[in-house]
Design a protein around this motif. Structure first.
Motif, PDB file in Angstrom:
ATOM      1  N   ASP A 144       2.199 -18.040  11.711  1.00 42.57           N
ATOM      2  CA  ASP A 144       1.769 -16.650  11.523  1.00 42.57           C
ATOM      3  C   ASP A 144       0.791 -16.511  10.361  1.00 42.57           C
ATOM      4  OD1 ASP A 144       3.119 -15.564  13.625  1.00 42.57           O
ATOM      5  OD2 ASP A 144       4.808 -14.780  12.447  1.00 42.57           O
ATOM      6  N   ASP A 145      -0.019 -15.460  10.447  1.00 39.96           N
ATOM      7  CA  ASP A 145      -0.895 -15.087   9.336  1.00 39.96           C
ATOM      8  C   ASP A 145      -0.864 -13.567   9.209  1.00 39.96           C
ATOM      9  OD1 ASP A 145      -2.671 -15.183   7.232  1.00 39.96           O
ATOM     10  OD2 ASP A 145      -4.185 -16.363   8.299  1.00 39.96           O
ATOM     11  N   ASN A 146      -1.110 -13.089   8.006  1.00 41.04           N
ATOM     12  CA  ASN A 146      -1.219 -11.650   7.799  1.00 41.04           C
ATOM     13  C   ASN A 146      -2.476 -11.135   8.494  1.00 41.04           C
ATOM     14  OD1 ASN A 146       0.970 -11.174   5.622  1.00 41.04           O
ATOM     15  ND2 ASN A 146      -0.206 -12.891   4.809  1.00 41.04           N
ATOM     16  N   LEU A 147      -2.438  -9.867   8.914  1.00 42.58           N
ATOM     17  CA  LEU A 147      -3.587  -9.248   9.566  1.00 42.58           C
ATOM     18  C   LEU A 147      -3.768  -7.816   9.058  1.00 42.58           C
ATOM     19  CD1 LEU A 147      -3.071 -10.363  13.289  1.00 42.58           C
ATOM     20  CD2 LEU A 147      -4.794 -11.233  11.695  1.00 42.58           C
ATOM     21  N   LEU A 148      -5.010  -7.466   8.782  1.00 45.76           N
ATOM     22  CA  LEU A 148      -5.382  -6.097   8.440  1.00 45.76           C
ATOM     23  C   LEU A 148      -6.783  -5.836   8.978  1.00 45.76           C
ATOM     24  CD1 LEU A 148      -4.379  -5.507   4.680  1.00 45.76           C
ATOM     25  CD2 LEU A 148      -3.358  -4.423   6.690  1.00 45.76           C
ATOM     26  N   SER A 149      -7.034  -4.613   9.381  1.00 46.70           N
ATOM     27  CA  SER A 149      -8.409  -4.212   9.658  1.00 46.70           C
ATOM     28  C   SER A 149      -9.009  -3.657   8.371  1.00 46.70           C
ATOM     29  CB  SER A 149      -8.451  -3.141  10.749  1.00 46.70           C
ATOM     30  OG  SER A 149      -7.823  -1.949  10.289  1.00 46.70           O
ATOM     31  N   ALA A 150     -10.318  -3.527   8.340  1.00 47.81           N
ATOM     32  CA  ALA A 150     -10.970  -2.933   7.170  1.00 47.81           C
ATOM     33  C   ALA A 150     -10.487  -1.499   6.972  1.00 47.81           C
ATOM     34  CB  ALA A 150     -12.486  -2.968   7.340  1.00 47.81           C
ATOM     35  N   ARG A 151     -10.265  -0.779   8.077  1.00 49.27           N
ATOM     36  CA  ARG A 151      -9.771   0.597   7.969  1.00 49.27           C
ATOM     37  C   ARG A 151      -8.368   0.617   7.343  1.00 49.27           C
ATOM     38  NH1 ARG A 151     -11.877   4.492  10.808  1.00 49.27           N
ATOM     39  NH2 ARG A 151     -12.549   3.058  12.463  1.00 49.27           N
ATOM     40  N   SER A 152      -7.509  -0.300   7.779  1.00 49.83           N
ATOM     41  CA  SER A 152      -6.153  -0.359   7.227  1.00 49.83           C
ATOM     42  C   SER A 152      -6.170  -0.765   5.752  1.00 49.83           C
ATOM     43  CB  SER A 152      -5.303  -1.346   8.029  1.00 49.83           C
ATOM     44  OG  SER A 152      -5.053  -0.852   9.326  1.00 49.83           O
ATOM     45  N   ALA A 153      -7.037  -1.712   5.389  1.00 44.49           N
ATOM     46  CA  ALA A 153      -7.140  -2.126   3.994  1.00 44.49           C
ATOM     47  C   ALA A 153      -7.605  -0.966   3.125  1.00 44.49           C
ATOM     48  CB  ALA A 153      -8.098  -3.306   3.860  1.00 44.49           C
ATOM     49  N   ALA A 154      -8.557  -0.183   3.634  1.00 46.84           N
ATOM     50  CA  ALA A 154      -9.041   0.981   2.883  1.00 46.84           C
ATOM     51  C   ALA A 154      -7.956   2.033   2.731  1.00 46.84           C
ATOM     52  CB  ALA A 154     -10.259   1.577   3.577  1.00 46.84           C
ATOM     53  N   LEU A 155      -7.176   2.243   3.785  1.00 51.11           N
ATOM     54  CA  LEU A 155      -6.090   3.231   3.722  1.00 51.11           C
ATOM     55  C   LEU A 155      -5.000   2.769   2.760  1.00 51.11           C
ATOM     56  CD1 LEU A 155      -4.784   5.828   4.645  1.00 51.11           C
ATOM     57  CD2 LEU A 155      -4.011   4.660   6.728  1.00 51.11           C
ATOM     58  N   LEU A 156      -4.687   1.473   2.774  1.00 51.11           N
ATOM     59  CA  LEU A 156      -3.722   0.923   1.832  1.00 51.11           C
ATOM     60  C   LEU A 156      -4.219   1.104   0.400  1.00 51.11           C
ATOM     61  CD1 LEU A 156      -1.261  -0.708   0.939  1.00 51.11           C
ATOM     62  CD2 LEU A 156      -2.444  -2.793   1.689  1.00 51.11           C
ATOM     63  N   ALA A 157      -5.495   0.805   0.166  1.00 52.46           N
ATOM     64  CA  ALA A 157      -6.082   0.988  -1.162  1.00 52.46           C
ATOM     65  C   ALA A 157      -6.071   2.457  -1.572  1.00 52.46           C
ATOM     66  CB  ALA A 157      -7.506   0.442  -1.179  1.00 52.46           C
ATOM     67  N   TYR A 158      -6.338   3.347  -0.606  1.00 54.84           N
ATOM     68  CA  TYR A 158      -6.299   4.797  -0.867  1.00 54.84           C
ATOM     69  C   TYR A 158      -4.933   5.204  -1.402  1.00 54.84           C
ATOM     70  CZ  TYR A 158      -6.250   9.820   0.075  1.00 54.84           C
ATOM     71  OH  TYR A 158      -6.111  11.178  -0.043  1.00 54.84           O
ATOM     72  N   HIS A 159      -3.873   4.772  -0.738  1.00 51.46           N
ATOM     73  CA  HIS A 159      -2.524   5.113  -1.178  1.00 51.46           C
ATOM     74  C   HIS A 159      -2.217   4.472  -2.530  1.00 51.46           C
ATOM     75  CE1 HIS A 159      -0.945   7.408   2.172  1.00 51.46           C
ATOM     76  NE2 HIS A 159      -1.485   6.541   3.021  1.00 51.46           N
ATOM     77  N   LEU A 160      -2.616   3.234  -2.707  1.00 52.47           N
ATOM     78  CA  LEU A 160      -2.333   2.528  -3.950  1.00 52.47           C
ATOM     79  C   LEU A 160      -2.979   3.233  -5.135  1.00 52.47           C
ATOM     80  CD1 LEU A 160      -1.126   0.059  -5.366  1.00 52.47           C
ATOM     81  CD2 LEU A 160      -3.167  -1.244  -4.706  1.00 52.47           C
ATOM     82  N   ILE A 161      -4.241   3.603  -4.998  1.00 51.81           N
ATOM     83  CA  ILE A 161      -4.973   4.238  -6.096  1.00 51.81           C
ATOM     84  C   ILE A 161      -4.480   5.651  -6.367  1.00 51.81           C
ATOM     85  CG2 ILE A 161      -7.238   5.162  -6.744  1.00 51.81           C
ATOM     86  CD1 ILE A 161      -8.456   2.737  -5.264  1.00 51.81           C
ATOM     87  N   ASN A 162      -4.236   6.408  -5.312  1.00 50.09           N
ATOM     88  CA  ASN A 162      -3.858   7.815  -5.486  1.00 50.09           C
ATOM     89  C   ASN A 162      -2.385   7.995  -5.840  1.00 50.09           C
ATOM     90  OD1 ASN A 162      -6.261   9.680  -4.797  1.00 50.09           O
ATOM     91  ND2 ASN A 162      -6.343   8.118  -3.201  1.00 50.09           N
ATOM     92  N   ASP A 163      -1.513   7.131  -5.306  1.00 50.80           N
ATOM     93  CA  ASP A 163      -0.090   7.258  -5.614  1.00 50.80           C
ATOM     94  C   ASP A 163       0.256   6.630  -6.960  1.00 50.80           C
ATOM     95  OD1 ASP A 163       0.067   8.415  -3.145  1.00 50.80           O
ATOM     96  OD2 ASP A 163       1.111   6.751  -2.159  1.00 50.80           O
ATOM     97  N   TYR A 164      -0.403   5.529  -7.289  1.00 51.16           N
ATOM     98  CA  TYR A 164      -0.104   4.808  -8.528  1.00 51.16           C
ATOM     99  C   TYR A 164      -1.408   4.408  -9.221  1.00 51.16           C
ATOM    100  CZ  TYR A 164       4.434   4.618  -6.256  1.00 51.16           C
ATOM    101  OH  TYR A 164       5.607   4.960  -5.622  1.00 51.16           O
ATOM    102  N   PRO A 165      -2.104   5.394  -9.817  1.00 51.96           N
ATOM    103  CA  PRO A 165      -3.403   5.094 -10.446  1.00 51.96           C
ATOM    104  C   PRO A 165      -3.311   4.074 -11.574  1.00 51.96           C
ATOM    105  CG  PRO A 165      -2.644   7.320 -11.004  1.00 51.96           C
ATOM    106  CD  PRO A 165      -1.752   6.822  -9.909  1.00 51.96           C
ATOM    107  N   GLU A 166      -2.091   3.826 -12.091  1.00 48.55           N
ATOM    108  CA  GLU A 166      -1.947   2.821 -13.145  1.00 48.55           C
ATOM    109  C   GLU A 166      -2.328   1.423 -12.663  1.00 48.55           C
ATOM    110  OE1 GLU A 166       2.409   3.775 -11.815  1.00 48.55           O
ATOM    111  OE2 GLU A 166       0.437   4.762 -11.876  1.00 48.55           O
ATOM    112  N   VAL A 167      -2.412   1.242 -11.349  1.00 48.47           N
ATOM    113  CA  VAL A 167      -2.836  -0.060 -10.828  1.00 48.47           C
ATOM    114  C   VAL A 167      -4.218  -0.431 -11.354  1.00 48.47           C
ATOM    115  CG1 VAL A 167      -3.925   0.818  -8.715  1.00 48.47           C
ATOM    116  CG2 VAL A 167      -2.989  -1.490  -8.746  1.00 48.47           C
ATOM    117  N   LEU A 168      -5.035   0.585 -11.625  1.00 50.83           N
ATOM    118  CA  LEU A 168      -6.394   0.339 -12.101  1.00 50.83           C
ATOM    119  C   LEU A 168      -6.412  -0.192 -13.527  1.00 50.83           C
ATOM    120  CD1 LEU A 168      -8.062   3.528 -10.581  1.00 50.83           C
ATOM    121  CD2 LEU A 168      -8.172   1.196  -9.699  1.00 50.83           C
ATOM    122  N   ASP A 169      -5.341   0.085 -14.285  1.00 55.86           N
ATOM    123  CA  ASP A 169      -5.250  -0.491 -15.637  1.00 55.86           C
ATOM    124  C   ASP A 169      -5.164  -2.013 -15.565  1.00 55.86           C
ATOM    125  OD1 ASP A 169      -5.254   2.082 -16.670  1.00 55.86           O
ATOM    126  OD2 ASP A 169      -3.060   2.208 -16.742  1.00 55.86           O
TER     127      ASP A 169
END
Length: 445
Positions: free
Chosen positions: A190-215
């Protein structure tokens, strides 16, 4: 002859003025309908609204390599936010992540067993240098095993509404790379799979829900066990090495990735002024190319789009500014947009947006009228923003959709008393009678 010369003079003057009109125009970057990037899949998104500004084969599911770690980062931050662990929680390194850390093929930090590492230390290793062993150690800390953590990853992906995804481990390595350590419940190939749209949506949630990730993602250097951690993101503001040529204003994240199967990929983000964009490139050909193409996406997003107030609060559609009212002191009421309608739009496309009213059928009687009493500001429907251009007008799944504001009454209309209603009924009765007689007489002739 003089007549011919004067005509030529006039033509020359017109030509000069015509050319001058172009040279005097402000230096504005024009939209390029042929814009493209050298990546198998790509997307750029407005990080506030989720509006997609450009996409290229964004629904193709590909191996994301270490961009997988964005989900691990999210779940660690969620566990901290929920109080399950803290930044100071400590854990030791089990045999599995230790073996990954000691394997030079995986460029591991070289973790020490029988030593207590804090969550912060492990998180820095994961976020800054994309270390695999620290990532696995965090997964084991949160879920007990990587197999259980993978279940959490896929459950969270479903909750977020990622359209194309498959998580089989926490690090982004292929299961073949993990050998006999591949997580329980997954397959060895097996390998992990993501589309560019899914990666962007994941990043959207990560940045907006937990902006401390950017630190963490913006931190260029740190250390662990006296070993240097140097960020793999060459677009950060490096000044003292060869990465400076790839720098871009406002970049503060987010996650690089590489495996043989995935190629070179990168989920980036940058903030300029009050705007942030999220970009994804997948399957580029080199470390350099993933940053060069990301820069193109960022420049396109910032230069070609802006947040514009298209219709002000109180806007009324011409010839549709009133609605009929039954049983009211007034027989009509004015309606208007409760708030301004703003949108992230492409430069020069303001005139391609219009609005329409969609009335709430629940507030209308069988004749399609409102019924008094009506209070000022009462919602009676929606004002819907429509786009007639050829470009994309879509949003990340579950984030945005067709933009609307409430359609409300501009004034109050009180209910008429019984006498007024009676007189109106009588008037309507005789009006109908006379209309019928008129129609009958007209029909005779």
């Amino acid at each position: 002859m003089k007549h011919i010369v004067s005509k030529l003079t006039v033509v020359m003057m017109i030509t000069v003025l015509f050319l001058a009109s172009f040279t005097m125009q402000p230096n504005v970057v024009k939209a390029n309908s042929n814009f493209d990037v050298s990546a198998e899949s790509a997307i750029v998104v407005d990080a506030k609204t989720g509006k997609i500004l450009f996409e290229k084969q964004a629904d193709v599911a590909l191996p994301p390599a270490s961009m997988t770690k964005m989900m691990t980062e999210y779940l660690v931050l969620e566990a901290i936010n929920n109080g399950d662990i803290s930044w100071d929680t400590t854990t030791q390194i089990s045999d599995y992540p230790y073996s990954i850390s000691a394997n030079p093929t995986f460029s591991g930090i070289g973790l020490i067993q029988d030593k207590a590492y804090t969550v912060r230390q492990l998180y820095e290793g994961m976020a800054i240098i994309s270390d695999n062993a620290t990532t696995i150690a965090l997964a084991e800390l949160i879920a007990g095993s990587e197999g259980e953590f993978v279940k959490m990853m896929n459950a969270k992906a479903e909750e977020m509404g990622l359209p194309e995804y498959k998580f089989v481990n926490a690090s982004g390595l292929s299961n073949e790379d993990l050998g006999e350590n591949y997580p329980e419940g997954t397959q060895p190939t097996d390998d992990n799979l993501l589309s560019a749209r899914s990666a962007a949506l994941l990043a959207y949630h990560l940045i907006n829900d937990y902006p401390e990730v950017l630190d963490f993602s913006s931190k260029m250097r740190s250390q662990l066990d006296d070993q240097p951690l140097e960020n793999l993101n060459w677009m950060l503001p490096w000044e003292d090495n060869n990465f400076a040529q790839f720098g871009y204003e406002g970049v503060d994240g987010l996650k690089t990735g590489f495996t043989t199967e995935a190629g070179y990929c990168f989920t980036g983000t940058a903030m300029q002024g009050d705007r942030r964009v999220i970009t994804v490139v997948m399957k580029t050909n080199s470390k350099e190319q993933r940053f060069i193409e990301t820069k193109k996406l960022m420049e396109y997003g910032f230069s070609q789009f802006s947040q514009v107030e298209l219709f002000k609060a109180g806007h009324q559609i011409k010839d549709q500014s009133t609605l009929e009212v039954a049983k009211g002191k007034e027989e009509t009421v004015e309606v208007e947009a409760s708030d301004a309608l703003t949108a992230m739009i492409k430069t020069g496309e303001e005139d391609l947006y219009t609005v329409e009213y969609k009335l709430d059928e629940k507030v209308l009687n069988k004749d399609g009228k409102l019924t008094a009493p009506i209070k000022k500001g009462e919602k009676i429907g929606e004002v819907v923003l429509n786009y007639s251009g050829e470009g994309p007008n879509t949003y990340l799944n579950g984030i945005g959709s067709q933009q609307t504001v409430d359609l409300v009454a501009s004034t109050s209309v009180e209910k008429a008393n019984w006498f007024v209603l009676s007189m109106r009924a009588i008037g309507d009765f005789f009006g109908n009678v006379f209309s019928s007689i008129d129609d009958f007489v007209t029909g005779l002739f």
